[in-house]
Design a protein around this motif. Structure first.
Motif, short mmCIF file in Angstrom:
data_model
loop_
_atom_site.label_atom_id
_atom_site.label_comp_id
_atom_site.label_asym_id
_atom_site.label_seq_id
_atom_site.Cartn_x
_atom_site.Cartn_y
_atom_site.Cartn_z
N UNK A 77 -0.41 -14.34 38.56
CA UNK A 77 -1.32 -13.48 39.33
C UNK A 77 -2.63 -13.28 38.59
N UNK A 78 -2.56 -13.08 37.27
CA UNK A 78 -3.77 -12.92 36.47
C UNK A 78 -4.62 -14.19 36.51
N UNK A 79 -3.95 -15.34 36.50
CA UNK A 79 -4.68 -16.60 36.55
C UNK A 79 -5.47 -16.78 37.83
N UNK A 80 -5.08 -16.06 38.89
CA UNK A 80 -5.79 -16.13 40.17
C UNK A 80 -6.64 -14.88 40.42
N UNK A 81 -6.81 -14.05 39.36
CA UNK A 81 -7.68 -12.89 39.46
C UNK A 81 -7.06 -11.69 40.16
N UNK A 82 -5.76 -11.71 40.42
CA UNK A 82 -5.10 -10.59 41.11
C UNK A 82 -4.48 -9.65 40.06
N UNK A 83 -5.38 -8.95 39.34
CA UNK A 83 -4.93 -8.11 38.23
C UNK A 83 -4.22 -6.85 38.71
N UNK A 84 -4.66 -6.29 39.82
CA UNK A 84 -4.01 -5.09 40.34
C UNK A 84 -2.56 -5.40 40.74
N UNK A 85 -2.36 -6.57 41.36
CA UNK A 85 -0.99 -6.99 41.70
C UNK A 85 -0.17 -7.19 40.43
N UNK A 86 -0.80 -7.78 39.44
CA UNK A 86 -0.10 -8.00 38.18
C UNK A 86 0.30 -6.69 37.52
N UNK A 87 -0.62 -5.70 37.58
CA UNK A 87 -0.32 -4.38 37.00
C UNK A 87 0.85 -3.73 37.72
N UNK A 88 0.93 -3.91 39.05
CA UNK A 88 2.03 -3.33 39.82
C UNK A 88 3.38 -3.92 39.37
N UNK A 89 3.39 -5.22 39.13
CA UNK A 89 4.65 -5.85 38.69
C UNK A 89 4.97 -5.52 37.23
N UNK A 90 3.94 -5.23 36.43
CA UNK A 90 4.19 -4.76 35.06
C UNK A 90 4.92 -3.42 35.10
N UNK A 91 4.46 -2.53 35.99
CA UNK A 91 5.13 -1.23 36.13
C UNK A 91 6.57 -1.40 36.60
N UNK A 92 6.78 -2.31 37.56
CA UNK A 92 8.14 -2.57 38.05
C UNK A 92 9.01 -3.16 36.95
N UNK A 93 8.42 -4.02 36.14
CA UNK A 93 9.15 -4.67 35.05
C UNK A 93 9.65 -3.63 34.05
N UNK A 94 8.76 -2.71 33.65
CA UNK A 94 9.13 -1.68 32.69
C UNK A 94 10.13 -0.71 33.30
N UNK A 95 9.93 -0.40 34.58
CA UNK A 95 10.85 0.50 35.27
C UNK A 95 12.27 -0.06 35.31
N UNK A 96 12.38 -1.39 35.38
CA UNK A 96 13.69 -2.04 35.42
C UNK A 96 14.27 -2.28 34.02
N UNK A 97 13.61 -1.77 32.99
CA UNK A 97 14.17 -1.82 31.64
C UNK A 97 13.82 -3.04 30.83
N UNK A 98 12.81 -3.81 31.25
CA UNK A 98 12.43 -5.00 30.49
C UNK A 98 11.23 -4.71 29.61
N UNK A 99 11.22 -5.24 28.39
CA UNK A 99 10.09 -5.09 27.48
C UNK A 99 9.13 -6.26 27.70
#
Length: 467
Positions: A342-364
């Motif tokens: 997503x970052x490679x295509x400039x969709x940083x807000x989408x990437x940030x959303x999945x970062x939050x989901x990733x951390x919420x699901x217990x992944x570092x």
């Protein structure tokens, strides 16, 4: 352990009352008395001075010295009324083989042949095992013809084991192929496993055409291929880049009622993604469950990576969302691949959303994930969003790479003097975990400093807007 005395082995046959003969008689007597005090002379064979063949077999098996075991065997063999059991022959062959006294094995085989016992497949199974462990493919090859010398028709399992050993050694593949072709002349009918061994070997040897011909021979000779047969060829075609031929084999499998295994699908998906045939790959993924093979995390991650490499991160996002509905949860690799895509295509807000989901699901998150987001936001002047990523990562006890700090610190601290900035950078690089992966502990004062600077900036922005 009983020590073996030093002596000339030929003396046993010349002098029945030689020291070694006395030693072995004493040994038989001692072993007999230690085992339930049985009489030395067997009731079943009163003429034998050694007792029953079972007792001799146990005595041979108990020796840690294989040469002493062979001497006991030979000594008992010299008595005309004694006949070794088949187990004695098998045990001694294993002992001699594992101690690399291979030249003595032929004597044991000759004794077995002259004893009048019917030759069994177990004897040759042991022999193949011994030569295989000794890494002597040529002797394994000759064992096939040794069976014929004993008027024993090899079984398919013997042929298969011999072929497995031969193809595992460089330079013996064509010898294995010649043996395969001559096996039918000696009454040995190759089975599905036989063909699979050779097809796999020729595929790995870059002889795909021969492997495919063998597959055709199976069908001509009414040998039914199995899932492994198809998988071997699918992997062979994919390795050669002939993904369309591999797809045809998959269709043939499905039409004949076979359920392809997970490895076959993984190979196909990888090959289709490398060939940028992403739509076809996604169709294969969707068909897996319908055909009785549930996709696993490897299949989904392969598709996510394939879409991201081709600049189709939104399609990759759909794959990740489909995973949960199919009973498969994303892992850290799934999130990392998607966020970087997503970052490679400039969709940083989408990437940030999945970062939050990733951390919420217990992944570092890997440091490359936060670094990619911070770099992207900073490149577009979105400093607050970049700081949000920093805060999110640090608040959850994760660490940042030094490159991330070096990007964001100058932007936030641009009004500070260079000496103060240098001090903060040095603090950020305090903790060095391994190699070039330098991480900063979330507890250092730099984090709180940046947070206070960010709050001050936000307050100034609000005041300017109010005025």
């Amino acid at each position: 352990m009983i020590r073996r005395p030093i002596y000339n082995s030929s003396a046993v046959s010349r002098h029945p009352t030689s020291p070694i003969s006395s030693f072995l008689r004493s040994l038989f007597s001692t072993y007999s008395s230690e085992n339930n005090n049985e009489p030395i002379v067997s009731k079943r064979n009163p003429k034998s001075p050694f007792g029953s063949p079972t007792r001799v077999q146990k005595l041979i098996a108990s020796q840690s010295d294989p040469l002493l075991a062979k001497e006991i065997f030979d000594h008992a063999s010299q008595h005309p009324s004694f006949r070794h059991s088949q187990s004695s022959h098998l045990v001694l062959i294993l002992k001699l083989g594992r101690s690399r006294h291979l030249n003595l094995i032929d004597d044991v085989l000759a004794n077995h042949r002259s004893s009048g016992y019917p030759v069994t497949g177990e004897l040759f199974t042991y022999l193949i095992k011994v030569y295989a462990e000794a890494k002597l493919p040529d002797k394994v090859f000759r064992t096939f013809y040794k069976m014929l010398e004993f008027n024993f028709t090899p079984q398919p399992k013997h042929l298969n084991r011999i072929l497995e050993v031969l193809v595992s050694h460089r330079g013996f593949l064509h010898k294995a192929f010649e043996l395969f072709k001559s096996a039918r002349l000696h009454g040995v009918m190759p089975n599905t496993r036989t063909y699979n061994i050779l097809m796999q070997a020729f595929c790995l040897n870059d002889d795909l055409s021969i492997a495919y011909k063998l597959f055709g021979k199976m069908l001509e000779r009414d040998v039914v291929p199995d899932v492994e047969s198809y998988r071997i060829l699918i992997q062979g075609f994919c390795r050669k880049g002939q993904v369309n031929a591999a797809m045809e084999l998959l269709e043939d499998m499905l039409n004949k009622g076979f359920v392809p295994d997970r490895l076959s699908y993984t190979t196909l998906l990888n090959s289709l993604c490398r060939k940028t045939q992403l739509r076809e790959a996604y169709k294969v993924l969707c068909r897996m469950k319908l055909k009785g093979c549930n996709p696993d995390i490897v299949h989904y991650n392969t598709m996510i990576l394939g879409f991201c490499r081709q600049g189709c991160a939104m399609d990759a996002r759909k794959v990740l969302e489909d995973m949960s509905s199919n009973g498969c949860s994303p892992d850290s690799v799934s999130y990392r691949t998607l966020i970087v895509g997503l970052c490679g295509e400039g969709m940083f807000e989408e990437g940030k959303k999945y970062l939050q989901e990733m951390i919420l699901n217990g992944f570092f998150p890997h440091f490359s994930v936060s670094n990619c987001l911070v770099k992207g936001f900073c490149s577009f002047g979105k400093v607050e969003e970049a700081c949000d990523v920093v805060e999110l990562v640090m608040k959850n006890g994760n660490a940042l790479h030094s490159d991330t700090w070096e990007m964001i610190v100058p932007i936030i601290c641009k009004e500070d003097d260079s000496e103060k900035l240098k001090m903060f950078i040095e603090d950020a690089m305090k903790v060095e975990i391994r190699g070039d992966t330098r991480l900063v502990d979330a507890g250092i004062s730099l984090g709180s400093y940046l947070s206070s600077k960010l709050q001050m900036k936000r307050k100034n922005v609000r005041e300017r807007r109010r005025l």
